[in-house]
Write an enzyme that holds these catalytic residues in place. Structure first.
Site, PDB file in Angstrom:
ATOM      1  N   VAL A 147      -2.021  -7.079  -2.215  1.00  0.00           N
ATOM      2  CA  VAL A 147      -2.680  -8.176  -1.195  1.00  0.00           C
ATOM      3  C   VAL A 147      -3.876  -9.852  -0.455  1.00  0.00           C
ATOM      4  CG1 VAL A 147      -1.007  -6.515  -0.208  1.00  0.00           C
ATOM      5  CG2 VAL A 147      -3.500  -6.472   0.809  1.00  0.00           C
ATOM      6  N   ARG A 188       0.132   6.229  -1.094  1.00  0.00           N
ATOM      7  CA  ARG A 188       0.293   7.081  -0.727  1.00  0.00           C
ATOM      8  C   ARG A 188       0.100   7.103   0.585  1.00  0.00           C
ATOM      9  NH1 ARG A 188      -4.354   4.824  -3.033  1.00  0.00           N
ATOM     10  NH2 ARG A 188      -6.019   4.364  -2.034  1.00  0.00           N
ATOM     11  N   GLY A 200       0.240  -0.996   0.338  1.00  0.00           N
ATOM     12  CA  GLY A 200       0.070   0.097   0.348  1.00  0.00           C
ATOM     13  C   GLY A 200       0.859   1.476   0.328  1.00  0.00           C
ATOM     14  N   SER A 243      -3.898  -0.985  14.592  1.00  0.00           N
ATOM     15  CA  SER A 243      -4.302   0.375  14.903  1.00  0.00           C
ATOM     16  C   SER A 243      -4.764   0.418  16.672  1.00  0.00           C
ATOM     17  CB  SER A 243      -5.989   0.280  14.265  1.00  0.00           C
ATOM     18  OG  SER A 243      -6.778   1.889  14.853  1.00  0.00           O
ATOM     19  N   ASN A 247       1.497  -2.420   5.389  1.00  0.00           N
ATOM     20  CA  ASN A 247       0.579  -1.578   5.990  1.00  0.00           C
ATOM     21  C   ASN A 247      -0.850  -1.574   5.187  1.00  0.00           C
ATOM     22  OD1 ASN A 247       0.600   1.518   6.257  1.00  0.00           O
ATOM     23  ND2 ASN A 247       0.403   1.499   4.044  1.00  0.00           N
ATOM     24  N   TYR A 278     -12.976  -3.448  10.360  1.00  0.00           N
ATOM     25  CA  TYR A 278     -11.689  -3.097  10.225  1.00  0.00           C
ATOM     26  C   TYR A 278     -11.275  -3.507  11.999  1.00  0.00           C
ATOM     27  CZ  TYR A 278      -9.079   0.657  10.936  1.00  0.00           C
ATOM     28  OH  TYR A 278      -7.224   1.439  10.610  1.00  0.00           O
TER      29      TYR A 278
END
Length: 232
Positions: A60, A21, A18, A139, A86, A155
């Protein structure tokens, strides 16, 4: 925190997923700045504009592309010292009862299945010499020691699972010299946060890049934020 670090990553090879950006690009920038040969993973390699890194096609969620990317790195360099998992997506932010199943699938595939399968393919290279590093960009929303409420179930669970992968890698392969750590970059201004967050991608990348510089005797199996270990 006082940790043994490489001052330079010259001669070492890193793969960042990833990396077109946001945090991923900033991590790749930081690793290039420390002298590493950096492979910047992207679904479309044309999206990697910088010429000081090697664009590599890497979705991925595609086992064939994952295997092909690792094979290319081995053929071109013969080594992989750092893997930064990432690449990630956000779910629809609804509660579990309301979330479409395809949103759950997409989130878990990208955020958990992908890092696990990519690490599987990369392990032979990472274990080829002591001190191979896996940095999992996680996270605080996945911290299992806190109440996980407020939506975003796919998530949150994907990041809890990613932390589990970190602990597994440390337990299974730490004795073979692998260093595996998770990191919360903080609330960062990216496409995922729709520009509402206070941190820049560069700030979010600081601790992942720091973890990628760990020497073989440095800590492993931890969850970090701002260069300090945090509760799981």
């Amino acid at each position: 925190m006082n940790v043994s670090l490489y001052d330079s990553l010259d001669g070492q090879v890193a793969l960042v997923t990833g990396a077109t950006r946001g945090i991923g690009k900033a991590i790749a920038d930081g690793l290039v700045g420390h002298g590493a040969t950096v492979y910047a993973g992207a679904r479309d390699p044309a999206d990697v504009a910088a010429t000081d890194r090697r664009a590599i096609e890497l979705d991925v969620t595609d086992d064939g592309e994952i295997a092909g990317a690792v094979d290319r790195i081995e053929a071109e360099t013969g080594r992989l010292d750092v893997l930064v998992n990432n690449a990630g997506v956000m779910d629809t932010r609804e509660s579990l009862a309301e979330m479409p199943t395809d949103a759950i699938d997409r989130t878990l595939d990208t955020n958990l299945w992908g890092p696990m399968v990519l690490t599987k393919h990369a392990l032979p290279l990472l274990l080829d010499r002591p001190g191979g590093r896996v940095v999992n960009v996680s996270s605080g929303l996945g911290a299992i020691t806190e109440r996980q409420s407020g939506g975003m179930p796919a998530y949150r669970v994907s990041k809890t699972g990613l932390n589990g992968l970190t602990r597994y890698l440390d337990g299974e392969y730490g004795g073979d010299g692998l260093l595996a750590n998770s990191v919360c970059p903080g609330y960062v201004r990216t496409d995922m946060t729709e520009g509402s967050a206070p941190r820049t991608p560069e700030k979010g990348a600081e601790t992942p890049v720091w973890l990628a510089r760990f020497r073989p005797e440095a800590p492993s199996g931890e969850f970090w934020r701002d260069r300090e270990p945090k509760p799981w």
